[in-house]
Design a protein around this motif. Structure first.
Motif, PDB file in Angstrom:
ATOM      1  N   LEU A  29      54.774  59.915  17.668  1.00 34.95           N
ATOM      2  CA  LEU A  29      55.537  59.704  16.438  1.00 34.95           C
ATOM      3  C   LEU A  29      56.980  59.439  16.841  1.00 34.95           C
ATOM      4  O   LEU A  29      57.561  60.203  17.616  1.00 34.95           O
ATOM      5  N   LEU A  30      57.539  58.347  16.310  1.00 33.62           N
ATOM      6  CA  LEU A  30      58.866  57.899  16.732  1.00 33.62           C
ATOM      7  C   LEU A  30      59.839  57.789  15.572  1.00 33.62           C
ATOM      8  O   LEU A  30      59.444  57.440  14.464  1.00 33.62           O
ATOM      9  N   GLY A  31      61.112  58.033  15.864  1.00 37.24           N
ATOM     10  CA  GLY A  31      62.216  57.750  14.950  1.00 37.24           C
ATOM     11  C   GLY A  31      63.194  56.879  15.723  1.00 37.24           C
ATOM     12  O   GLY A  31      62.937  55.718  15.988  1.00 37.24           O
ATOM     13  N   SER A  32      64.327  57.470  16.151  1.00 40.77           N
ATOM     14  CA  SER A  32      65.282  56.720  16.965  1.00 40.77           C
ATOM     15  C   SER A  32      64.807  56.597  18.412  1.00 40.77           C
ATOM     16  O   SER A  32      65.312  55.769  19.164  1.00 40.77           O
ATOM     17  N   CYS A  33      63.824  57.416  18.784  1.00 39.66           N
ATOM     18  CA  CYS A  33      63.250  57.327  20.127  1.00 39.66           C
ATOM     19  C   CYS A  33      62.460  56.026  20.249  1.00 39.66           C
ATOM     20  O   CYS A  33      62.027  55.456  19.252  1.00 39.66           O
ATOM     21  N   VAL A  34      62.261  55.570  21.481  1.00 37.08           N
ATOM     22  CA  VAL A  34      61.480  54.365  21.726  1.00 37.08           C
ATOM     23  C   VAL A  34      60.201  54.743  22.461  1.00 37.08           C
ATOM     24  O   VAL A  34      60.236  55.453  23.466  1.00 37.08           O
ATOM     25  N   GLY A  35      59.095  54.261  21.930  1.00 37.96           N
ATOM     26  CA  GLY A  35      57.803  54.420  22.583  1.00 37.96           C
ATOM     27  C   GLY A  35      57.578  53.242  23.512  1.00 37.96           C
ATOM     28  O   GLY A  35      57.681  52.091  23.100  1.00 37.96           O
ATOM     29  N   VAL A  36      57.290  53.541  24.776  1.00 40.44           N
ATOM     30  CA  VAL A  36      57.027  52.512  25.774  1.00 40.44           C
ATOM     31  C   VAL A  36      55.560  52.619  26.164  1.00 40.44           C
ATOM     32  O   VAL A  36      55.155  53.584  26.809  1.00 40.44           O
ATOM     33  N   ALA A  37      54.762  51.638  25.732  1.00 41.28           N
ATOM     34  CA  ALA A  37      53.350  51.590  26.089  1.00 41.28           C
ATOM     35  C   ALA A  37      53.187  50.621  27.245  1.00 41.28           C
ATOM     36  O   ALA A  37      53.580  49.459  27.144  1.00 41.28           O
ATOM     37  N   LEU A  38      52.635  51.104  28.346  1.00 45.91           N
ATOM     38  CA  LEU A  38      52.328  50.252  29.497  1.00 45.91           C
ATOM     39  C   LEU A  38      50.825  50.184  29.654  1.00 45.91           C
ATOM     40  O   LEU A  38      50.132  51.207  29.517  1.00 45.91           O
ATOM     41  N   HIS A  39      50.313  48.986  29.957  1.00 44.98           N
ATOM     42  CA  HIS A  39      48.873  48.786  30.026  1.00 44.98           C
ATOM     43  C   HIS A  39      48.494  47.986  31.258  1.00 44.98           C
ATOM     44  O   HIS A  39      49.124  46.983  31.571  1.00 44.98           O
ATOM     45  N   ASP A  40      47.441  48.445  31.936  1.00 46.74           N
ATOM     46  CA  ASP A  40      46.824  47.722  33.049  1.00 46.74           C
ATOM     47  C   ASP A  40      45.440  47.300  32.569  1.00 46.74           C
ATOM     48  O   ASP A  40      44.525  48.115  32.499  1.00 46.74           O
ATOM     49  N   ARG A  41      45.320  46.029  32.194  1.00 48.42           N
ATOM     50  CA  ARG A  41      44.076  45.533  31.596  1.00 48.42           C
ATOM     51  C   ARG A  41      42.902  45.635  32.565  1.00 48.42           C
ATOM     52  O   ARG A  41      41.802  46.020  32.168  1.00 48.42           O
ATOM     53  N   ALA A  42      43.116  45.306  33.818  1.00 53.56           N
ATOM     54  CA  ALA A  42      42.028  45.320  34.791  1.00 53.56           C
ATOM     55  C   ALA A  42      41.443  46.721  34.963  1.00 53.56           C
ATOM     56  O   ALA A  42      40.229  46.886  35.066  1.00 53.56           O
ATOM     57  N   ALA A  43      42.300  47.720  34.975  1.00 52.79           N
ATOM     58  CA  ALA A  43      41.853  49.104  35.174  1.00 52.79           C
ATOM     59  C   ALA A  43      41.474  49.797  33.864  1.00 52.79           C
ATOM     60  O   ALA A  43      40.903  50.880  33.892  1.00 52.79           O
ATOM     61  N   GLY A  97      63.008  53.124  17.937  1.00 56.39           N
ATOM     62  CA  GLY A  97      64.404  52.707  18.007  1.00 56.39           C
ATOM     63  C   GLY A  97      65.050  52.529  16.647  1.00 56.39           C
ATOM     64  O   GLY A  97      65.961  51.723  16.489  1.00 56.39           O
ATOM     65  N   ALA A  98      64.604  53.296  15.671  1.00 56.44           N
ATOM     66  CA  ALA A  98      65.160  53.171  14.322  1.00 56.44           C
ATOM     67  C   ALA A  98      66.573  53.740  14.262  1.00 56.44           C
ATOM     68  O   ALA A  98      66.961  54.582  15.061  1.00 56.44           O
ATOM     69  N   SER A  99      67.331  53.266  13.281  1.00 54.06           N
ATOM     70  CA  SER A  99      68.648  53.812  12.995  1.00 54.06           C
ATOM     71  C   SER A  99      68.437  54.903  11.955  1.00 54.06           C
ATOM     72  O   SER A  99      68.430  54.649  10.756  1.00 54.06           O
ATOM     73  N   LEU A 136      60.616  47.259  16.665  1.00 52.97           N
ATOM     74  CA  LEU A 136      61.820  48.042  16.922  1.00 52.97           C
ATOM     75  C   LEU A 136      62.803  47.947  15.764  1.00 52.97           C
ATOM     76  O   LEU A 136      62.834  46.956  15.038  1.00 52.97           O
ATOM     77  N   GLY A 137      63.628  48.987  15.654  1.00 53.98           N
ATOM     78  CA  GLY A 137      64.705  48.986  14.675  1.00 53.98           C
ATOM     79  C   GLY A 137      64.261  49.500  13.323  1.00 53.98           C
ATOM     80  O   GLY A 137      63.331  50.283  13.206  1.00 53.98           O
ATOM     81  N   GLY A 138      64.959  49.046  12.305  1.00 49.01           N
ATOM     82  CA  GLY A 138      64.693  49.541  10.963  1.00 49.01           C
ATOM     83  C   GLY A 138      65.358  50.879  10.745  1.00 49.01           C
ATOM     84  O   GLY A 138      66.189  51.325  11.539  1.00 49.01           O
ATOM     85  N   GLU A 139      64.973  51.516   9.652  1.00 47.59           N
ATOM     86  CA  GLU A 139      65.604  52.793   9.296  1.00 47.59           C
ATOM     87  C   GLU A 139      64.618  53.943   9.185  1.00 47.59           C
ATOM     88  O   GLU A 139      65.011  55.043   8.826  1.00 47.59           O
ATOM     89  N   GLY A 140      63.340  53.692   9.495  1.00 49.55           N
ATOM     90  CA  GLY A 140      62.352  54.749   9.340  1.00 49.55           C
ATOM     91  C   GLY A 140      61.507  54.940  10.578  1.00 49.55           C
ATOM     92  O   GLY A 140      61.472  54.097  11.478  1.00 49.55           O
TER      93      GLY A 140
END
Length: 165
Positions: A29-43, A97-99, A136-140
Motif C-alpha cells: 500500500l503506497l502514498g508518497s512512497c514509491v513501489g518498485v516492482a522488478l521482474h525476471d520473466r525467464a525465472a 509517489g503521491a503528493s 506515479l503522482g496524484g494526491e491519493g
C-alpha cells in the motif's frame, strides 16, 4: 486482477522489500512512497520494494527505507532466489509517489513523493533497468500487486477499479 485468487500473497511493509516466485504474488500500500516492482520473466521471479525516502545519506540501518539502498538490496535478493545474475533480465514497474501533504503540492522541493520518483528513476536508469510502466503522482494512495508469473502489476486506488499497468 490476478487470475488465481488462491495464490499466496506476501505483503510488503513500509520501508521493506520482498521477493517471490510464481505462483505467489507480492503487494503493498503506497502514498508518497514509491513501489518498485522488478521482474525476471525467464525465472518467473519478482520483487517489490516500498521506498520511503530518496537517499539514505549513508544510513545503512534500514536499507529498505531508501531508494539508494532498497533497489540494490532487492536486486541482490532476486539474484539469490534465481541463483545467478539478473543483469540485463530485469524490468521495472513503478507506482505511488503521491503528493499526500499540502506542502508538497505548493513546494516541489518538499514534495517527498516527487523526490522519491526522481530518485528511483535515476537509480534504475544508472542500473540500465528499463521502466515498462508507471502509475506515479496524484494526491491519493494506491495498492500495488505484482504477479511474477506474468510480470503484470495491478493498481487499485481506494474506492476505485483495479487496473493493470
Amino acid at each position: 486482477m490476478p487470475n488465481d485468487p488462491a495464490a499466496p500473497e506476501v505483503t510488503v511493509a513500509i520501508g521493506r522489500w520482498a521477493v517471490v516466485a510464481a505462483p505467489a504474488r507480492v503487494r503493498t500500500l503506497l502514498g508518497s512512497c514509491v513501489g518498485v516492482a522488478l521482474h525476471d520473466r525467464a525465472a518467473r521471479v519478482g520483487g517489490l520494494a516500498h521506498v520511503v525516502l530518496p537517499d539514505s545519506r549513508g544510513d545503512l540501518d534500514q536499507p529498505g527505507k531508501y531508494a539508494d539502498t532498497a533497489i540494490p538490496a532487492l536486486i541482490a535478493d532476486i539474484e539469490r532466489v534465481i541463483r545467478g545474475k539478473a543483469s540485463g533480465r530485469l524490468v521495472a514497474k513503478l507506482a505511488g509517489g503521491a503528493s499526500m501533504f499540502a506542502t508538497g503540492a505548493e513546494n516541489p522541493a518538499r514534495n517527498i513523493g516527487r523526490l522519491n520518483q526522481d530518485a528511483v528513476e535515476a537509480i534504475l536508469a544508472a542500473l540500465r533497468i528499463p521502466i515498462l510502466a508507471r502509475d506515479l503522482g496524484g494526491e491519493g494512495g494506491r495498492n500495488m500487486t505484482l504477479d511474477p508469473a506474468t510480470g503484470k502489476v495491478w493498481i487499485r486506488s481506494p474506492g476505485g477499479q483495479g487496473r493493470e499497468i
